[in-house]
Design an enzyme around this catalytic site. Sequence first.
Site, short mmCIF file in Angstrom:
data_model
loop_
_atom_site.label_atom_id
_atom_site.label_comp_id
_atom_site.label_asym_id
_atom_site.label_seq_id
_atom_site.Cartn_x
_atom_site.Cartn_y
_atom_site.Cartn_z
N GLU A 1 30.55 20.89 20.37
CA GLU A 1 32.02 20.83 20.29
C GLU A 1 32.51 20.66 18.86
OE1 GLU A 1 30.15 18.41 20.82
OE2 GLU A 1 31.06 16.52 20.15
N HIS B 1 25.94 18.40 18.54
CA HIS B 1 27.34 18.45 18.96
C HIS B 1 27.91 19.86 18.95
CE1 HIS B 1 28.41 14.13 19.01
NE2 HIS B 1 27.45 14.02 18.11
N CYS C 1 25.26 14.08 22.97
CA CYS C 1 24.95 12.92 22.12
C CYS C 1 25.00 11.64 22.95
CB CYS C 1 25.90 12.89 20.93
SG CYS C 1 25.33 11.78 19.62
#
Lengths: 236, 81
Positions: free
Chosen positions: A204, A202, A85
């Site tokens: 994560e 994302h 990002c």
Amino acid sequence: MKFGVVTFPGSNCDYDAYAAAKLLGEEVTFLWHQSSDLQGADVIILPGGFSYGDYLRSGAIARFSPIMKEVVEFAHAGFPVLGICNGFQVLVESGLLPGALMRNDHLRFSCRFIHIRVERNDNIFTAAASTGDILKIPIAHKDGNYYNFTADIDALEKNGQILFRYCDSRGNITPESNPNGSMANIAGICNREGNVVGLMPHPERAVEDILGSSDGLQIFNSIKLSLARGKKLERA
Amino acid sequence: MSKRAIIYIRLKEGVLDPQGVTIQRAILNMGYDAVSSVRSGKFFELELSSDNAQAASQVDDICRKLLANPVIEDFRVEYSQ
């Protein structure tokens, strides 16, 4: 293996990236933006967020922080760098990845789960996935509209630098599944050498089922797998 | 040469400007029909500590490396008092 997660003023996914690395059972350390020491990390993550308030352009100021000088050197030496990002935005601003990330075509901040298709798995960051895998991963951005000159998009394609594309839940690359207007539905790319990767979604934030998806683990597992295969992950 | 640099940043020809498109739509919704296209951009004023050629060369560098993203943007510098 040791992960290094860079913290810029305004980073807000650094702890998520830290937690994802921990989940793998790997060592991980935060790297402060003012520092010039990568602390022996084997892989660097530039996390999501709004570094320096996104002033000027997303990623434009972060690029000049002291730690980035080290990260650029690390990348040029062939070691793996992942930008997520805002981290992707920093990578394009710093010239480690080609192109630019512009305002979303609909001008809104989008925060929701989308699907991306793994375009190739011969990369450090996709080795644990299969080509064609469909990952359910969230996006959270306003400036994720990947832009490049048509000839450069063709070159990305030809060189196999497009790693992830926005798709529908069945893996079809359609205009409707493109959440921000990115050219060629591009969600993530790598450099020519393949060791620098940036993506807008994302991973994560999708590493445990309780988060809505654990598909993001594929990317973290890939790093681990690549290390086991002896890719260039250990610092010389 | 003077001690103030005025910098205009604009998107390159051919690069889609979603903000400009949205503003133009608003203008049409307001009932004005004289505007056929809007392009948005950025504007900076830099106060310079000297007005020599070296300062101008620094301004040029700053535009290239920081203020504009050469992939998508062009810049123009004007100097004024």
